[in-house]
Design a protein around this motif. Structure first.
Motif, PDB file in Angstrom:
ATOM      1  N   ARG A 265      38.561  32.977  54.437  1.00  0.00           N
ATOM      2  CA  ARG A 265      40.000  32.716  54.457  1.00  0.00           C
ATOM      3  C   ARG A 265      40.270  31.296  53.981  1.00  0.00           C
ATOM      4  N   TYR A 266      41.357  31.124  53.255  1.00  0.00           N
ATOM      5  CA  TYR A 266      41.885  29.780  53.006  1.00  0.00           C
ATOM      6  C   TYR A 266      43.260  29.777  53.645  1.00  0.00           C
ATOM      7  N   GLY A 267      43.410  29.241  54.830  1.00  0.00           N
ATOM      8  CA  GLY A 267      44.700  29.288  55.521  1.00  0.00           C
ATOM      9  C   GLY A 267      45.137  30.742  55.684  1.00  0.00           C
TER      10      GLY A 267
ATOM     11  N   GLN B 184      43.509  35.622  52.650  1.00  0.00           N
ATOM     12  CA  GLN B 184      42.208  36.259  52.915  1.00  0.00           C
ATOM     13  C   GLN B 184      41.530  36.446  51.557  1.00  0.00           C
ATOM     14  N   ALA B 185      40.686  35.478  51.178  1.00  0.00           N
ATOM     15  CA  ALA B 185      40.082  35.512  49.837  1.00  0.00           C
ATOM     16  C   ALA B 185      39.001  36.575  49.741  1.00  0.00           C
ATOM     17  N   LEU B 186      38.232  36.762  50.820  1.00  0.00           N
ATOM     18  CA  LEU B 186      37.227  37.829  50.858  1.00  0.00           C
ATOM     19  C   LEU B 186      37.420  38.608  52.152  1.00  0.00           C
TER      20      LEU B 186
ATOM     21  N   ALA C 232      40.128  40.227  38.055  1.00  0.00           N
ATOM     22  CA  ALA C 232      41.224  39.407  37.539  1.00  0.00           C
ATOM     23  C   ALA C 232      41.319  38.101  38.326  1.00  0.00           C
ATOM     24  N   ASN C 233      42.237  37.222  37.927  1.00  0.00           N
ATOM     25  CA  ASN C 233      42.490  35.978  38.652  1.00  0.00           C
ATOM     26  C   ASN C 233      42.752  36.265  40.120  1.00  0.00           C
ATOM     27  N   GLY C 234      42.070  35.502  40.978  1.00  0.00           N
ATOM     28  CA  GLY C 234      42.356  35.616  42.409  1.00  0.00           C
ATOM     29  C   GLY C 234      41.641  36.755  43.113  1.00  0.00           C
ATOM     30  N   ALA C 235      40.792  37.488  42.399  1.00  0.00           N
ATOM     31  CA  ALA C 235      40.100  38.637  43.001  1.00  0.00           C
ATOM     32  C   ALA C 235      39.116  38.213  44.087  1.00  0.00           C
ATOM     33  N   GLY C 236      38.597  36.975  43.981  1.00  0.00           N
ATOM     34  CA  GLY C 236      37.642  36.484  44.975  1.00  0.00           C
ATOM     35  C   GLY C 236      36.260  36.211  44.405  1.00  0.00           C
ATOM     36  N   LYS C 237      36.142  36.255  43.095  1.00  0.00           N
ATOM     37  CA  LYS C 237      34.829  36.092  42.440  1.00  0.00           C
ATOM     38  C   LYS C 237      34.221  34.724  42.730  1.00  0.00           C
ATOM     39  N   THR C 238      35.011  33.670  42.508  1.00  0.00           N
ATOM     40  CA  THR C 238      34.495  32.314  42.700  1.00  0.00           C
ATOM     41  C   THR C 238      34.154  32.067  44.160  1.00  0.00           C
ATOM     42  N   THR C 239      34.956  32.634  45.046  1.00  0.00           N
ATOM     43  CA  THR C 239      34.678  32.481  46.475  1.00  0.00           C
ATOM     44  C   THR C 239      33.363  33.167  46.838  1.00  0.00           C
ATOM     45  N   ALA C 240      33.134  34.363  46.306  1.00  0.00           N
ATOM     46  CA  ALA C 240      31.868  35.065  46.574  1.00  0.00           C
ATOM     47  C   ALA C 240      30.693  34.221  46.084  1.00  0.00           C
TER      48      ALA C 240
ATOM     49  N   LEU D 130      29.146  25.891  37.332  1.00  0.00           N
ATOM     50  CA  LEU D 130      30.500  26.106  37.847  1.00  0.00           C
ATOM     51  C   LEU D 130      31.496  26.109  36.699  1.00  0.00           C
ATOM     52  N   GLN D 131      32.739  26.520  37.003  1.00  0.00           N
ATOM     53  CA  GLN D 131      33.777  26.502  35.963  1.00  0.00           C
ATOM     54  C   GLN D 131      34.074  25.082  35.522  1.00  0.00           C
ATOM     55  N   GLU D 132      34.116  24.180  36.471  1.00  0.00           N
ATOM     56  CA  GLU D 132      34.357  22.786  36.129  1.00  0.00           C
ATOM     57  C   GLU D 132      33.330  21.940  36.836  1.00  0.00           C
TER      58      GLU D 132
ATOM     59  N   ASP E 184      29.644  30.850  36.604  1.00  0.00           N
ATOM     60  CA  ASP E 184      31.020  31.215  36.937  1.00  0.00           C
ATOM     61  C   ASP E 184      31.882  31.157  35.675  1.00  0.00           C
ATOM     62  N   GLU E 185      32.281  32.320  35.207  1.00  0.00           N
ATOM     63  CA  GLU E 185      33.125  32.452  34.011  1.00  0.00           C
ATOM     64  C   GLU E 185      32.662  31.528  32.888  1.00  0.00           C
ATOM     65  N   PRO E 186      31.425  31.725  32.434  1.00  0.00           N
ATOM     66  CA  PRO E 186      30.821  30.759  31.511  1.00  0.00           C
ATOM     67  C   PRO E 186      31.397  30.774  30.105  1.00  0.00           C
TER      68      PRO E 186
ATOM     69  N   THR F 187      33.164  37.152  35.670  1.00  0.00           N
ATOM     70  CA  THR F 187      33.885  37.264  34.404  1.00  0.00           C
ATOM     71  C   THR F 187      35.180  38.041  34.575  1.00  0.00           C
ATOM     72  N   HIS F 188      36.133  37.739  33.684  1.00  0.00           N
ATOM     73  CA  HIS F 188      37.376  38.525  33.594  1.00  0.00           C
ATOM     74  C   HIS F 188      37.206  39.641  32.578  1.00  0.00           C
ATOM     75  N   TYR F 189      36.147  39.544  31.760  1.00  0.00           N
ATOM     76  CA  TYR F 189      36.062  40.397  30.569  1.00  0.00           C
ATOM     77  C   TYR F 189      35.149  41.591  30.792  1.00  0.00           C
TER      78      TYR F 189
HETATM   79  P1  ATP Z   1      39.693  33.175  39.038  1.00  0.00           P
HETATM   80  O1  ATP Z   1      39.257  34.215  38.084  1.00  0.00           O
HETATM   81  O2  ATP Z   1      41.103  32.713  38.800  1.00  0.00           O
HETATM   82  O3  ATP Z   1      38.707  32.047  39.200  1.00  0.00           O
HETATM   83  P2  ATP Z   1      38.645  34.416  41.413  1.00  0.00           P
HETATM   84  O4  ATP Z   1      38.457  35.896  41.310  1.00  0.00           O
HETATM   85  O5  ATP Z   1      37.446  33.585  41.198  1.00  0.00           O
HETATM   86  O6  ATP Z   1      39.808  33.936  40.462  1.00  0.00           O
HETATM   87  P3  ATP Z   1      38.994  32.975  43.886  1.00  0.00           P
HETATM   88  O7  ATP Z   1      39.055  31.664  43.162  1.00  0.00           O
HETATM   89  O8  ATP Z   1      37.786  33.275  44.671  1.00  0.00           O
HETATM   90  O9  ATP Z   1      39.250  34.173  42.866  1.00  0.00           O
HETATM   91  O10 ATP Z   1      40.279  33.059  44.810  1.00  0.00           O
HETATM   92  C1  ATP Z   1      40.522  34.138  45.709  1.00  0.00           C
HETATM   93  C2  ATP Z   1      41.832  33.874  46.445  1.00  0.00           C
HETATM   94  O11 ATP Z   1      41.696  32.712  47.267  1.00  0.00           O
HETATM   95  C3  ATP Z   1      43.026  33.615  45.536  1.00  0.00           C
HETATM   96  O12 ATP Z   1      44.168  34.159  46.135  1.00  0.00           O
HETATM   97  C4  ATP Z   1      43.101  32.112  45.504  1.00  0.00           C
HETATM   98  O13 ATP Z   1      44.421  31.683  45.244  1.00  0.00           O
HETATM   99  C5  ATP Z   1      42.657  31.730  46.893  1.00  0.00           C
HETATM  100  N1  ATP Z   1      41.974  30.423  46.925  1.00  0.00           N
HETATM  101  C6  ATP Z   1      40.835  30.099  46.286  1.00  0.00           C
HETATM  102  N2  ATP Z   1      40.475  28.829  46.569  1.00  0.00           N
HETATM  103  C7  ATP Z   1      41.400  28.349  47.420  1.00  0.00           C
HETATM  104  C8  ATP Z   1      41.591  27.096  48.084  1.00  0.00           C
HETATM  105  N3  ATP Z   1      40.741  26.089  47.933  1.00  0.00           N
HETATM  106  N4  ATP Z   1      42.686  26.961  48.862  1.00  0.00           N
HETATM  107  C9  ATP Z   1      43.559  27.982  49.036  1.00  0.00           C
HETATM  108  N5  ATP Z   1      43.442  29.190  48.443  1.00  0.00           N
HETATM  109  C10 ATP Z   1      42.375  29.377  47.643  1.00  0.00           C
END
Ligand code: ATP
Length: 227
Positions: free
Chosen positions: A11-13, A16-18, A36-44, A79-81, A151-153, A183-185
């Protein structure tokens, strides 16, 4: 198995990211985490690499805890950045990172795999965005780690650079490296992956071969949930 998530939650506040994610990472295999964006890939990826800690569930990396620095020496991460000091030259960055690992690649090999041989003596600050990403890749592979996270290289890379990059990842996979790629692709997952985990809204909707994922994605049920 090299790494896994079991029912992982983060969770981020209020977000619920995962929401209970299972993933297995195996040697000699590319696992594409597609979404897609926000799916939770980077968090995983953050949980698997010990950059983030889970709020629930289990995370295992190379038989141990991903936050343990000794365990993290067994992985390479792109990492992405990435923030690197501007003052060093490309080869100096790669040499410095190599020294962190017990059995690094020869410097020339790392530079060549990342396509940096010609610009090895340039200061990092003089590089284009794409070249800086190549340096990030060199840092991830210089340790010859058995497990590589990227991560999204290929975001923002031209078609030829993207293909070259895929060829290097295939070579590393064929040498036995386990690779996790976000990846998004769908095209990228299809070109590279042995298995694809399709994520949306913090969950793995399906895990299958690229062919299996493509045929599922063509089905109405999955389309309705991912769009
Ligand atoms: P992207 O393709 O844009 O990188 P992603 O699939 O990697 O997206 P995450 O970056 O894991 O997704 O984000 C999952 C969810 O958690 C999204 O709703 C995102 O806005 C939220 N989130 C990610 N990092 C944070 C953070 N540091 N603070 C608050 N919310 C976050």
């Amino acid at each position: 198995m090299l790494a896994c998530l079991r029912g992982a939650q983060k969770r981020y506040g209020a977000v619920q990211a995962l929401a209970g994610v299972d993933l297995d990472v195996r040697a000699g295999e590319v696992l594409a985490v597609l979404g897609a964006n926000g799916a939770g890939k980077t968090t995983a990826l953050g949980l698997l690499t010990g950059r983030l800690t889970a709020d629930g569930g289990e995370v295992e990396l190379l038989g141990g805890d991903p936050t343990d620095p000794a365990i993290r020496r067994g992985i390479g991460v792109m990492l992405q950045e990435g923030n690197l000091p501007d003052t060093l030259r490309v080869a100096e960055h790669v040499r410095l990172y190599s020294s962190y690992y017990p059995d690094p690649r020869p410097l020339a090999e790392s530079l060549a795999l990342a396509g940096l041989t010609e610009i090895a003596q340039r200061p990092y600050s003089a590089l284009s965005g794409g070249q800086q990403r190549r340096v990030q890749f060199a840092l991830a592979i210089c340790g010859r780690a058995p497990l590589l996270f990227v991560d999204e290289p290929t975001v923002g890379l031209d078609v030829e650079s993207r293909r070259n990059f895929w060829a290097v990842l295939r070579q590393l996979r064929d040498e036995g490296t386990g690779i996790v790629l976000t990846t998004h692709y769908l095209e990228e997952a299809d070109a590279l992956a042995d298995r694809v985990a399709l994520m949306a809204a913090g969950q793995v909707l399906a895990e299958d071969t690229p062919t299996g994922i493509k045929s599922r994605a063509a089905g109405k049920r999955l389309r309705a949930r991912t769009h």
